[in-house]
Motif scaffolding. Structure first.
Motif, PDB file in Angstrom:
ATOM      1  N   ILE A  90       0.784  -1.224  -0.084  1.00 11.41           N
ATOM      2  CA  ILE A  90       0.069   0.097   0.131  1.00 11.41           C
ATOM      3  C   ILE A  90       0.859   1.268  -0.070  1.00 11.41           C
ATOM      4  O   ILE A  90       0.633   2.155  -0.678  1.00 11.41           O
ATOM      5  CB  ILE A  90      -0.891  -0.108   1.455  1.00 11.41           C
ATOM      6  CG1 ILE A  90      -1.892  -1.174   0.933  1.00 11.41           C
ATOM      7  CG2 ILE A  90      -1.857   1.312   1.365  1.00 11.41           C
ATOM      8  CD1 ILE A  90      -2.736  -1.342   2.470  1.00 11.41           C
ATOM      9  N   ALA A  91       1.976   1.133   0.848  1.00 12.01           N
ATOM     10  CA  ALA A  91       2.695   2.424   0.768  1.00 12.01           C
ATOM     11  C   ALA A  91       3.596   2.421  -0.435  1.00 12.01           C
ATOM     12  O   ALA A  91       3.542   3.763  -0.704  1.00 12.01           O
ATOM     13  CB  ALA A  91       3.826   2.243   2.207  1.00 12.01           C
ATOM     14  N   PRO A 108       1.913   6.311   7.953  1.00  9.75           N
ATOM     15  CA  PRO A 108       1.283   5.400   8.754  1.00  9.75           C
ATOM     16  C   PRO A 108       1.541   3.960   8.179  1.00  9.75           C
ATOM     17  O   PRO A 108       1.809   3.062   8.685  1.00  9.75           O
ATOM     18  CB  PRO A 108      -0.275   5.719   8.800  1.00  9.75           C
ATOM     19  CG  PRO A 108      -0.114   7.225   8.710  1.00  9.75           C
ATOM     20  CD  PRO A 108       1.049   7.500   7.581  1.00  9.75           C
ATOM     21  N   PHE A 109       1.347   3.777   6.755  1.00  9.04           N
ATOM     22  CA  PHE A 109       1.549   2.358   6.175  1.00  9.04           C
ATOM     23  C   PHE A 109       2.914   2.019   5.974  1.00  9.04           C
ATOM     24  O   PHE A 109       2.974   0.490   6.018  1.00  9.04           O
ATOM     25  CB  PHE A 109       0.991   2.654   4.632  1.00  9.04           C
ATOM     26  CG  PHE A 109      -0.479   2.790   4.708  1.00  9.04           C
ATOM     27  CD1 PHE A 109      -1.559   1.626   4.927  1.00  9.04           C
ATOM     28  CD2 PHE A 109      -1.109   4.139   4.443  1.00  9.04           C
ATOM     29  CE1 PHE A 109      -3.181   1.881   4.910  1.00  9.04           C
ATOM     30  CE2 PHE A 109      -2.630   4.133   4.566  1.00  9.04           C
ATOM     31  CZ  PHE A 109      -3.301   3.358   4.728  1.00  9.04           C
ATOM     32  N   MET A 110       3.913   2.947   6.200  1.00  8.05           N
ATOM     33  CA  MET A 110       5.136   2.382   6.406  1.00  8.05           C
ATOM     34  C   MET A 110       5.818   2.021   7.596  1.00  8.05           C
ATOM     35  O   MET A 110       6.438   1.379   7.725  1.00  8.05           O
ATOM     36  CB  MET A 110       6.157   3.644   5.975  1.00  8.05           C
ATOM     37  CG  MET A 110       6.007   4.071   4.453  1.00  8.05           C
ATOM     38  SD  MET A 110       7.032   5.491   4.088  1.00  8.05           S
ATOM     39  CE  MET A 110       6.915   5.654   2.208  1.00  8.05           C
ATOM     40  N   ASN A 147       2.085  -2.323  10.745  1.00  6.17           N
ATOM     41  CA  ASN A 147       1.802  -3.292   9.815  1.00  6.17           C
ATOM     42  C   ASN A 147       0.120  -3.659   9.805  1.00  6.17           C
ATOM     43  O   ASN A 147      -0.089  -4.197   8.630  1.00  6.17           O
ATOM     44  CB  ASN A 147       2.161  -4.564  10.832  1.00  6.17           C
ATOM     45  CG  ASN A 147       3.763  -4.625  10.796  1.00  6.17           C
ATOM     46  OD1 ASN A 147       4.526  -3.873  10.008  1.00  6.17           O
ATOM     47  ND2 ASN A 147       4.463  -5.491  11.682  1.00  6.17           N
ATOM     48  N   ASN A 148      -0.495  -3.305  10.849  1.00  4.57           N
ATOM     49  CA  ASN A 148      -1.909  -3.580  10.720  1.00  4.57           C
ATOM     50  C   ASN A 148      -2.666  -2.534   9.744  1.00  4.57           C
ATOM     51  O   ASN A 148      -2.537  -1.244  10.087  1.00  4.57           O
ATOM     52  CB  ASN A 148      -2.492  -3.692  12.195  1.00  4.57           C
ATOM     53  CG  ASN A 148      -3.969  -3.875  12.081  1.00  4.57           C
ATOM     54  OD1 ASN A 148      -4.775  -3.262  11.192  1.00  4.57           O
ATOM     55  ND2 ASN A 148      -4.284  -4.603  13.072  1.00  4.57           N
ATOM     56  N   VAL A 149      -3.174  -2.842   8.573  1.00  7.35           N
ATOM     57  CA  VAL A 149      -3.613  -1.912   7.440  1.00  7.35           C
ATOM     58  C   VAL A 149      -4.869  -1.007   7.924  1.00  7.35           C
ATOM     59  O   VAL A 149      -4.853   0.153   7.695  1.00  7.35           O
ATOM     60  CB  VAL A 149      -3.811  -2.731   6.146  1.00  7.35           C
ATOM     61  CG1 VAL A 149      -2.656  -3.226   5.718  1.00  7.35           C
ATOM     62  CG2 VAL A 149      -4.705  -3.857   6.290  1.00  7.35           C
ATOM     63  N   ILE A 150      -5.473  -1.666   8.764  1.00  4.08           N
ATOM     64  CA  ILE A 150      -6.867  -1.071   9.333  1.00  4.08           C
ATOM     65  C   ILE A 150      -6.540  -0.148  10.362  1.00  4.08           C
ATOM     66  O   ILE A 150      -6.895   1.226  10.201  1.00  4.08           O
ATOM     67  CB  ILE A 150      -7.981  -1.942   9.970  1.00  4.08           C
ATOM     68  CG1 ILE A 150      -8.340  -3.078   8.993  1.00  4.08           C
ATOM     69  CG2 ILE A 150      -9.262  -1.317  10.339  1.00  4.08           C
ATOM     70  CD1 ILE A 150      -9.131  -2.553   7.621  1.00  4.08           C
TER      71      ILE A 150
END
Length: 290
Positions: free
Chosen positions: A166-167, A220-222, A225-228
């Motif tokens: 995602i990142a 935050p995505f970097m 680990n938890n995507v939610i």
């Protein structure tokens, strides 16, 4: 003229405010590069000092300025610009105007009320700062980044389900979009023929605003680990960016913070919510697992 002890105490507070702001304006004048703006700031400083002297006639006291306030406004001017700082400082002067206006039996204070209401605002309106001329370009970059990118990342969250992917995807998408927006702003400004705005600078302001927003939203995505959870943090970051920018904009432009903040927040989060659902639907119907 007889003045009560309670009024004297109020006048001393007014005095401290006037001498403090006189020093602030002189400090701002010392860092202002534009000669006309520098003269305006100096004029306001002189006006504030004269207010201090008028009040001194009634209190009979010399008052020490609020050094912390001077330092705070000087710092804000260096970081966020002189116009923003003056507008922020003058918002408190509306109260000063009403305070002076109450003393209908004291002509001197009635004159101070008129000065606070009219004279300083007229001087401030003459101040022209480059960063505000390009505010439209910054608005374009931020609005597009917040609306499009919160939506894109929300969609990626369920479609991809891997925080690193995602990142990476978000970064590539964001950089490409920033370059696209900067190019569009360059062409738009050039075609408008606005003599005050340079196309290259307008493009740079738009691109930088977009990239900064992208970096803040991808972070935050970097790191998580938890995507939610990362999505939740990203949306919080978006809300903070919206609040900070609209506070700056509303103060500098004298517009309603609540209205601008609500419009931008609702738009960004609505797009993010729709994109999240689209990502979920696509993942469900296609059966593709990242």
């Amino acid at each position: 003229m007889n003045v009560s002890k309670q009024d004297i105490e109020k006048f001393i507070r007014f005095q401290r405010n006037e001498i403090t702001e006189s020093i602030v304006y002189e400090r701002l004048a010392s860092i202002e590069k534009d000669e006309n703006n520098r003269k305006i700031l100096h004029q306001i400083a002189v006006e504030e000092k004269s207010h201090y002297e008028i009040l001194k006639k009634y209190t009979g006291k010399d008052v020490i300025p609020d050094r912390k306030r001077v330092a705070r406004f000087y710092f804000l001017a260096q970081i966020l610009g002189i116009t923003f700082t003056i507008k922020l400082m003058e918002s408190s002067e509306k109260n000063a105007h009403h305070n002076y206006d109450k003393y209908t039996n004291i002509p001197d204070l009635q004159r101070l009320a008129r000065d606070e209401e009219v004279h300083e605002q007229k001087l401030i309106s003459l101040i022209n700062e480059e960063r505000l001329e390009y505010m439209g370009s910054v608005v374009l970059g931020l609005n597009d980044a917040l609306v499009e990118f919160t939506g894109a990342l929300a969609g990626f969250t369920l479609a991809l389900s891997d925080h690193r992917l995602i990142a990476l995807t978000g970064s590539i998408t964001g950089i490409a979009a920033a370059l696209s927006m900067a190019s569009s702003e360059y062409l738009s400004t050039k075609s408008e023929g606005d003599v005050k705005k340079r196309p290259v600078k307008a493009a740079v302001y738009t691109g930088i605003a977009y990239l900064i927003t992208v970096a803040a939203l991808v972070a935050p995505f970097m790191l998580i680990n938890n995507v939610i959870l990362a999505l939740g943090v990203m949306l919080t970051m978006a809300l903070i960016i919206i609040a900070l920018f609209n506070y700056y904009y509303s103060v500098a432009r004298g517009e309603s913070f609540r209205k601008r903040f609500t419009e931008m927040a609702v738009l960004s989060f609505s797009v993010a919510g729709i994109s999240f659902l689209i990502g979920y639907a696509l993942k469900t119907f296609t059966g593709i697992e990242a």
